[in-house]
Structure formats: C-alpha cells, structure tokens
Design an enzyme around this catalytic site. Structure first.
Site, mmCIF file in Angstrom:
data_model
loop_
_atom_site.group_PDB
_atom_site.id
_atom_site.type_symbol
_atom_site.label_atom_id
_atom_site.label_comp_id
_atom_site.label_asym_id
_atom_site.label_seq_id
_atom_site.Cartn_x
_atom_site.Cartn_y
_atom_site.Cartn_z
ATOM 1 N N ASP A 21 18.292 19.902 -10.308
ATOM 2 C CA ASP A 21 17.432 20.467 -9.270
ATOM 3 C C ASP A 21 18.295 20.857 -8.073
ATOM 4 O OD1 ASP A 21 15.497 21.148 -7.446
ATOM 5 O OD2 ASP A 21 14.399 19.259 -7.545
ATOM 6 N N ASP B 83 15.296 27.271 -9.509
ATOM 7 C CA ASP B 83 16.184 26.235 -8.983
ATOM 8 C C ASP B 83 16.229 24.962 -9.818
ATOM 9 O OD1 ASP B 83 13.548 25.729 -8.388
ATOM 10 O OD2 ASP B 83 13.955 24.873 -6.412
ATOM 11 N N GLU B 84 15.606 24.958 -10.988
ATOM 12 C CA GLU B 84 15.590 23.745 -11.806
ATOM 13 C C GLU B 84 15.833 24.109 -13.270
ATOM 14 O OE1 GLU B 84 12.284 21.042 -11.164
ATOM 15 O OE2 GLU B 84 11.712 22.166 -9.374
#
Length: 413
Positions: A13, A109-110
């Site tokens: 993350d 973003d993950e």
C-alpha cells in the site's frame, strides 16, 4: 503424501499516494500540510488524500475543502494529476514484477503479490527489500502486510503506517486481527458496520465467533463470507498479472455545478449518466439487469437504491426510466441534491432474446441499434456532436462528459 505449502502473500500500500508523489516532486511542500483535492469552483472540492502533516489536524478523505480549511487554515490544496499518479503506480509495479508474476492491483496505490515458494527469501525479507527499493528508487514509502491470505495481508498493510511491515501469521492473527473494529475488515462498509453493531458485534473477533446461522439469517451468503474472512479462511488466489479482471459493474457519478432542486434537474443529469454507462457497456458488449442509483444531498447525506430490470439491456432510455422511477419512489426533496450516480451490474453474457406479443424485445433491439449508431458518431466527431433535446434544456447541468471518466469495477469477492 501431498505437502501443501503455506501461502506467503504480500499487500503493498503506497502511503498517502497522491500527496506523497506531489511532495516528492515539490520538495518545498514536504514540511507543510497539503491535500490533493478537486476544484472548489466546480464543486468537486473534497480531499482525495493528504500528507502526514495534514493528517495531524484531523482531516478526513472525502471531507469538503472548506471544512478542512477550518481545521487547518494553512492547508495547501494541490489539484490532482492522474497521469502522473498512473506513471508512479506503474513504476512501483515494475519493482513488484522482479519478484513474481502473481500481481493483483487493488486500485492505483495497492497491490497483492504472491511470493509463495521463493527459494531464497521469506515473505518478510521480500517485503523489506520492496519497501527499501520503493523508497530509494521512486521516492515514496509503502506499508506492507505479510500473511497467509489476501484479507489478512491487506489488514497488515493498514495496521501500521507509514513505511512499515506487519506480519500476520496463523500463530498471531487472533491477537492482532480479532481486536480490530469490524469495519477494518474488507467488504464491511458503514451500513454493514451499523447493522453489526446493533447486534452487539463490534470487533473482527466478534464476527469470527458469531453464530453461523445467525450471520446467515441477517446477511445471507455475505454473512458467511465475512466469517470466513474474519477466521482467516479466505483462499482466493492472487491473479496473474496478465489475467484481465472480469468487469462486475460499470457506473458514473457526478457532483453537479449547482444544487438540483426538482425532478427535472435530476432527469437531465441522469440522462447524461445513463448515456455514458450504456455507451461503455455496448463497447464491452455487456448487458445488465441490476441498476443502482446513488444520491447525495447538500448536507452530504447519501443513500443508494437498486432495482432489477425486466431483461438484460444496455439501452440508455431504459436506464433513465428505471433510475427516475427509483429516485421518485425514494426521495421527498427535504434538501437540494449535490451529486448523483448511476451504475449497472449483474451482466448476462449468454442472454437470448425473449420475444413477447408486445414486441418488447424487438423495440429494445431497435433502440440498441439506434444508440450504437450514435456511439459511432460520437467516436468520430466528439461527445457533443449529437445530443438529446432534453439535454439542451439546461446546458449548465448537461454539459459534462462522464464517458471519458467511466468507472469499471472488478469487485473482490
């Protein structure tokens, strides 16, 4: 004898991703409270993300910028630059590809990665290496969860931030996971949390230990799924990086340039959304049967409602019809409306036309052909080359192009 190797799954993350990218590229912002947010002039003025300094003022993602400034008068607002964020996301992805080809994104973003069976390093050691490389090579930080399934790996990346690693194993998960509030568990949102709390279920451990029949009676199959997640029984694999994810839902929402004050206003906006959703569905050769609307008033209270349409369709006029029917049945105009959304799901890939005496299927087929012809005109001459007359009644409300910002959802289940 078959020996089953225990999974080693990482969830990576990127911490405060948009804000971290902006601070990396603009060093003069690093020691100041900043937030990445939409345009206040166009009423998209909410916080998308903020840096660690701004977080200390109690700012919340989704909070209106005017309210955030009351908490933090020195807050610096940076407009979002999505092409830039995509570029940084791809750079992180390149690092992950050095370790495995089992990479499953969860937003920009993950990502989950599966490093089971690495001969030279443990999952924790790989996490340490990735964390160091992202910081040195890209200039942002990540938090990483290491576990034996995807659900707990994601909980691990959320558990300690920023720039941290948390290992959740079969030996310690009850001590770490079961003490967390139930809304920390993937797939438990506000409405489900409220319902769980009303029955005295507050922690993930409470979910895990609740009576199976009770959970099924209240939440159906979702109740059983949540219990599997809470008990560490999730067995879903991390997808291969080249495997396209199935599209589960297509939808759009918009914050309107002014408050909507009557049904006609709502109809104008829903018409634009319906055309956009139907156009993308036709592009992907999809037809759906479940339509969902979302409505947010000017005090940011939100509700969603859904209905099942009589047959799978990708025709915008049908979407508009059922969206307005849902809206009129569920909204009494206590307050003006700030934003609305429309989405379609439950796609039928093997639908065969069902003919009736009223000629419903034939009419739907003709409408689809007509709208497909309009799609071709828009693809060639632009989105505004042809519009319905209703859209011209209020150009302020209708002159936006959600098609280029279409959202395709692949839900994790």
């Amino acid at each position: 004898m078959v020996i089953t190797m225990e999974k080693e799954i990482l969830h990576i993350d990127c911490n405060k991703f948009y804000a971290s990218v902006e601070c990396y590229l603009h060093p003069e912002l690093r020691d100041k409270p900043i937030a990445v947010g939409g345009s206040e002039q166009s009423r998209h003025g909410i916080i998308l993300t903020k840096n660690e300094i701004a977080s200390k003022y109690g700012l919340i993602v989704g909070e209106p910028l005017w309210k955030a400034r009351q908490k933090c008068p020195d807050l610096i607002i940076v407009p979002p630059n999505f092409p830039l964020y995509i570029e940084f996301s791809q750079r992180v992805r390149k690092i992950l590809e050095d370790y495995t080809d089992l990479i499953e994104p969860f937003g920009l973003d993950e990502s989950w990665i599966d490093v089971t069976g690495d001969r030279y390093r443990t999952g924790y050691e790989i996490a340490q290496e990735i964390r160091h490389r992202v910081k040195q090579e890209i200039g942002i930080t990540v938090s990483i969860g290491v576990s034996f399934n995807k659900i707990f790996a994601k909980l691990g990346s959320d558990y300690k931030k920023p720039d941290a690693i948390t290992v959740i194993s079969k030996n310690n998960y009850k001590d770490i996971v079961w003490n967390l509030p139930c809304n920390d568990l993937l797939m438990i949102g506000k409405a489900t949390t409220k319902k769980l709390n009303s029955y005295g279920i507050y922690t993930i451990g409470d979910v895990a230990n609740a009576d199976d029949k009770f959970m099924k009676s209240i939440f159906g199959k979702n109740g059983q799924m949540l219990q599997r997640f809470a008990r560490g029984e999730d067995t879903s694999p991390v997808r291969h990086m080249d495997l396209a994810r199935d599209i589960k839902s297509i939808g759009n929402s918009t914050t309107t340039p002014r408050d909507l004050i009557n049904d006609e206003d709502v109809k104008i906006v829903f018409n634009v959304l319906a055309e956009s959703v139907a156009r993308r569905m036709r592009k992907h050769q999809l037809k759906g049967v479940t339509l969902t609307i979302s409505v947010r008033d000017n005090e940011l209270n939100t509700f969603t409602r859904q209905c099942h349409m009589p047959a799978p369709t990708n025709v915008s006029t049908e979407f508009l019809k059922y969206a307005m029917s849902l809206f009129k049945a569920n909204y009494n105009w206590d307050k003006p409306i700030r934003s609305i959304g429309l989405s379609v799901t439950d796609f039928d890939y093997d639908y065969a036309l069902q003919f009736d005496l009223a000629g419903t299927a034939q009419k739907r087929e003709k409408l689809e052909q007509l709208e497909t012809a309009v799609d071709k005109l828009k693809d060639r001459y632009g989105n505004y080359c042809i519009q319905k007359a209703a859209s011209l009644n209020d150009k302020e409300l209708s002159h936006f192009n959600p098609y280029d910002k279409q959202t395709l959802h692949s839900f994790y289940v």
